[in-house]
Design a protein around this motif. Sequence first.
Motif, PDB file in Angstrom:
ATOM      1  N   GLY A 138       0.786  -1.233   0.000  1.00 37.03           N
ATOM      2  CA  GLY A 138       0.000   0.000   0.000  1.00 37.03           C
ATOM      3  C   GLY A 138       0.812   1.275   0.000  1.00 37.03           C
ATOM      4  N   ARG A 139       2.128   1.169  -0.185  1.00 42.14           N
ATOM      5  CA  ARG A 139       2.966   2.376  -0.190  1.00 42.14           C
ATOM      6  C   ARG A 139       2.856   3.146  -1.501  1.00 42.14           C
ATOM      7  N   LEU A 140       2.553   2.421  -2.586  1.00 43.12           N
ATOM      8  CA  LEU A 140       2.407   3.047  -3.892  1.00 43.12           C
ATOM      9  C   LEU A 140       1.088   2.614  -4.532  1.00 43.12           C
ATOM     10  N   VAL A 141       0.523   3.502  -5.337  1.00 42.79           N
ATOM     11  CA  VAL A 141      -0.688   3.186  -6.096  1.00 42.79           C
ATOM     12  C   VAL A 141      -0.480   3.621  -7.538  1.00 42.79           C
ATOM     13  N   GLN A 142      -1.213   2.972  -8.436  1.00 40.11           N
ATOM     14  CA  GLN A 142      -1.072   3.315  -9.846  1.00 40.11           C
ATOM     15  C   GLN A 142      -1.890   4.558 -10.174  1.00 40.11           C
ATOM     16  N   VAL A 143      -1.341   5.355 -11.064  1.00 36.33           N
ATOM     17  CA  VAL A 143      -1.988   6.586 -11.515  1.00 36.33           C
ATOM     18  C   VAL A 143      -2.373   6.436 -12.987  1.00 36.33           C
ATOM     19  N   LEU A 144      -3.553   6.952 -13.349  1.00 36.12           N
ATOM     20  CA  LEU A 144      -4.054   6.894 -14.730  1.00 36.12           C
ATOM     21  C   LEU A 144      -4.038   5.460 -15.270  1.00 36.12           C
ATOM     22  N   GLU A 145      -4.572   4.542 -14.484  1.00 33.84           N
ATOM     23  CA  GLU A 145      -4.554   3.128 -14.866  1.00 33.84           C
ATOM     24  C   GLU A 145      -5.299   2.885 -16.173  1.00 33.84           C
ATOM     25  N   ALA A 146      -6.473   3.520 -16.356  1.00 27.20           N
ATOM     26  CA  ALA A 146      -7.267   3.290 -17.562  1.00 27.20           C
ATOM     27  C   ALA A 146      -6.556   3.786 -18.816  1.00 27.20           C
ATOM     28  N   GLU A 147      -5.744   4.834 -18.670  1.00 22.86           N
ATOM     29  CA  GLU A 147      -5.048   5.405 -19.822  1.00 22.86           C
ATOM     30  C   GLU A 147      -3.698   4.746 -20.099  1.00 22.86           C
ATOM     31  N   THR A 148      -3.253   3.880 -19.200  1.00 21.63           N
ATOM     32  CA  THR A 148      -1.924   3.281 -19.329  1.00 21.63           C
ATOM     33  C   THR A 148      -1.926   2.147 -20.346  1.00 21.63           C
ATOM     34  N   ARG A 149      -0.999   2.181 -21.272  1.00 17.01           N
ATOM     35  CA  ARG A 149      -0.851   1.131 -22.277  1.00 17.01           C
ATOM     36  C   ARG A 149       0.073   0.032 -21.747  1.00 17.01           C
ATOM     37  N   ASP A 150      -0.080  -1.133 -22.355  1.00 13.19           N
ATOM     38  CA  ASP A 150       0.738  -2.277 -21.944  1.00 13.19           C
ATOM     39  C   ASP A 150       2.107  -2.178 -22.627  1.00 13.19           C
ATOM     40  N   VAL A 151       2.976  -1.388 -22.010  1.00  9.01           N
ATOM     41  CA  VAL A 151       4.331  -1.201 -22.524  1.00  9.01           C
ATOM     42  C   VAL A 151       5.290  -1.967 -21.618  1.00  9.01           C
ATOM     43  N   ARG A 152       6.133  -2.784 -22.231  1.00  9.10           N
ATOM     44  CA  ARG A 152       7.043  -3.628 -21.453  1.00  9.10           C
ATOM     45  C   ARG A 152       8.469  -3.486 -21.974  1.00  9.10           C
ATOM     46  N   LEU A 153       9.406  -3.509 -21.047  1.00  8.65           N
ATOM     47  CA  LEU A 153      10.826  -3.448 -21.397  1.00  8.65           C
ATOM     48  C   LEU A 153      11.432  -4.848 -21.309  1.00  8.65           C
ATOM     49  N   PRO A 154      12.144  -5.293 -22.353  1.00  7.44           N
ATOM     50  CA  PRO A 154      12.794  -6.608 -22.277  1.00  7.44           C
ATOM     51  C   PRO A 154      13.907  -6.612 -21.241  1.00  7.44           C
ATOM     52  N   VAL A 155      14.013  -7.722 -20.533  1.00  6.08           N
ATOM     53  CA  VAL A 155      15.077  -7.907 -19.541  1.00  6.08           C
ATOM     54  C   VAL A 155      15.918  -9.093 -19.999  1.00  6.08           C
ATOM     55  N   ASN A 156      17.218  -8.859 -20.208  1.00  8.59           N
ATOM     56  CA  ASN A 156      18.113  -9.895 -20.717  1.00  8.59           C
ATOM     57  C   ASN A 156      19.325 -10.074 -19.822  1.00  8.59           C
ATOM     58  N   ALA A 157      19.772 -11.311 -19.718  1.00  7.36           N
ATOM     59  CA  ALA A 157      21.074 -11.604 -19.125  1.00  7.36           C
ATOM     60  C   ALA A 157      22.052 -11.743 -20.282  1.00  7.36           C
ATOM     61  N   VAL A 158      23.133 -10.979 -20.269  1.00  8.38           N
ATOM     62  CA  VAL A 158      24.062 -10.978 -21.394  1.00  8.38           C
ATOM     63  C   VAL A 158      25.438 -11.440 -20.956  1.00  8.38           C
ATOM     64  N   TYR A 159      26.169 -12.005 -21.920  1.00  4.11           N
ATOM     65  CA  TYR A 159      27.524 -12.490 -21.703  1.00  4.11           C
ATOM     66  C   TYR A 159      28.194 -12.516 -23.064  1.00  4.11           C
ATOM     67  N   TYR A 160      29.488 -12.777 -23.114  1.00  2.00           N
ATOM     68  CA  TYR A 160      30.206 -12.664 -24.369  1.00  2.00           C
ATOM     69  C   TYR A 160      29.867 -13.781 -25.334  1.00  2.00           C
ATOM     70  N   ARG A 161      29.739 -13.405 -26.615  1.00  4.08           N
ATOM     71  CA  ARG A 161      29.360 -14.357 -27.656  1.00  4.08           C
ATOM     72  C   ARG A 161      30.386 -15.465 -27.820  1.00  4.08           C
ATOM     73  N   ASN A 162      31.673 -15.151 -27.644  1.00  3.81           N
ATOM     74  CA  ASN A 162      32.707 -16.145 -27.896  1.00  3.81           C
ATOM     75  C   ASN A 162      33.065 -16.957 -26.655  1.00  3.81           C
ATOM     76  N   SER A 163      32.274 -16.850 -25.611  1.00  2.00           N
ATOM     77  CA  SER A 163      32.586 -17.602 -24.393  1.00  2.00           C
ATOM     78  C   SER A 163      31.688 -18.831 -24.284  1.00  2.00           C
ATOM     79  N   THR A 164      32.259 -19.903 -23.749  1.00  3.62           N
ATOM     80  CA  THR A 164      31.480 -21.095 -23.455  1.00  3.62           C
ATOM     81  C   THR A 164      30.920 -20.944 -22.049  1.00  3.62           C
ATOM     82  N   LEU A 165      29.625 -21.147 -21.912  1.00  2.00           N
ATOM     83  CA  LEU A 165      29.011 -20.943 -20.610  1.00  2.00           C
ATOM     84  C   LEU A 165      29.539 -21.953 -19.605  1.00  2.00           C
ATOM     85  N   SER A 166      30.088 -21.458 -18.506  1.00  2.00           N
ATOM     86  CA  SER A 166      30.513 -22.343 -17.436  1.00  2.00           C
ATOM     87  C   SER A 166      29.282 -22.819 -16.676  1.00  2.00           C
TER      88      SER A 166
END
Length: 299
Positions: free
Chosen positions: A251-279
């Motif tokens: 209850g510390r935060l509440v959403q504002v303009l919920e009806a007007e809010t679009r479903d926008v999402r940010l991708p979350v990725n774990a990245v590592y070097y392409r030439n490395s073999t995953l340990s």
Amino acid sequence: MKITLEELRAWVTVVDTGSITAAAEQLHQTSSGISRALSRLESKLQTTLLHRTTRRLALTEEGTIFLEHARQILASVEQAEEQIAQRREMPAGRLRVNAATPFMLHVIVPLVAEFTEAYPLIQLELNTDDVLIDLLEQQTDIAIRIGELRDSSIRARSLGCSRLRLMATPAYLARHGTPRSVEELAQHRLIGFTQAEPHNTWPIWRQEGELLHIKPDLAASSGETIRQLVLAHQGIARMSDFVTHQDVANGRLVQVLEAETRDVRLPVNAVYYRNSTLSSRITCFLDFLQQKIDASKLL
């Protein structure tokens, strides 16, 4: 030319079995192949290791000395292979993880105790940066990046997508009023990022049909700093669900303009070097993190 492990194994096996034929059988090679390996070894060392007769093989003085070293080398290799095999079964070693402060505090840190209990031989090193880093320069095994990836030199594993919402405290809204339309946001203090696009693009439409881009009245470089400003009743901000889920639940935060809010999402990725073999330690951490994120539905 350098001595090979194949030549050392052939040499030691001949000594141990007492004949080239027996060594060839044990190593699943031909007798001629073993004989050539011994000849190459003696040629590289420029000395005779064995006196060979039709009945027996006898070590020369040099052969006796070299045999001890050869055994030590092969034993070290076998020990290293065994340790690597053990690490595959029980991952071990230092694992350096880098993430933006909000993701580190609200997603990774709460999982540390459970992860270290499951994998006690892995030593976690957790670093936070709110800007993109060079993985090699920072000696990082895994970096968590939020947003679209542009670096083609890295490999990525998707962990999910985080939805964006506008949030404020009940106390702030009680004091300044709750906005009922996008236009009424102009009457409020808007908290955003010091960086430009896309960090200050909010998931609501303008009249022109584009997402709203704000000029913050109060700006910070860190998502966690923005969260703390909102919790201090300083205004309205765009934040990711993984940052606010506990605050909303309590209850510390509440959403504002919920009806007007679009479903926008940010991708979350774990990245590592392409030439490395995953340990194994990287793989088990990513599997563990993915399982917990899916179970909690944070992303």
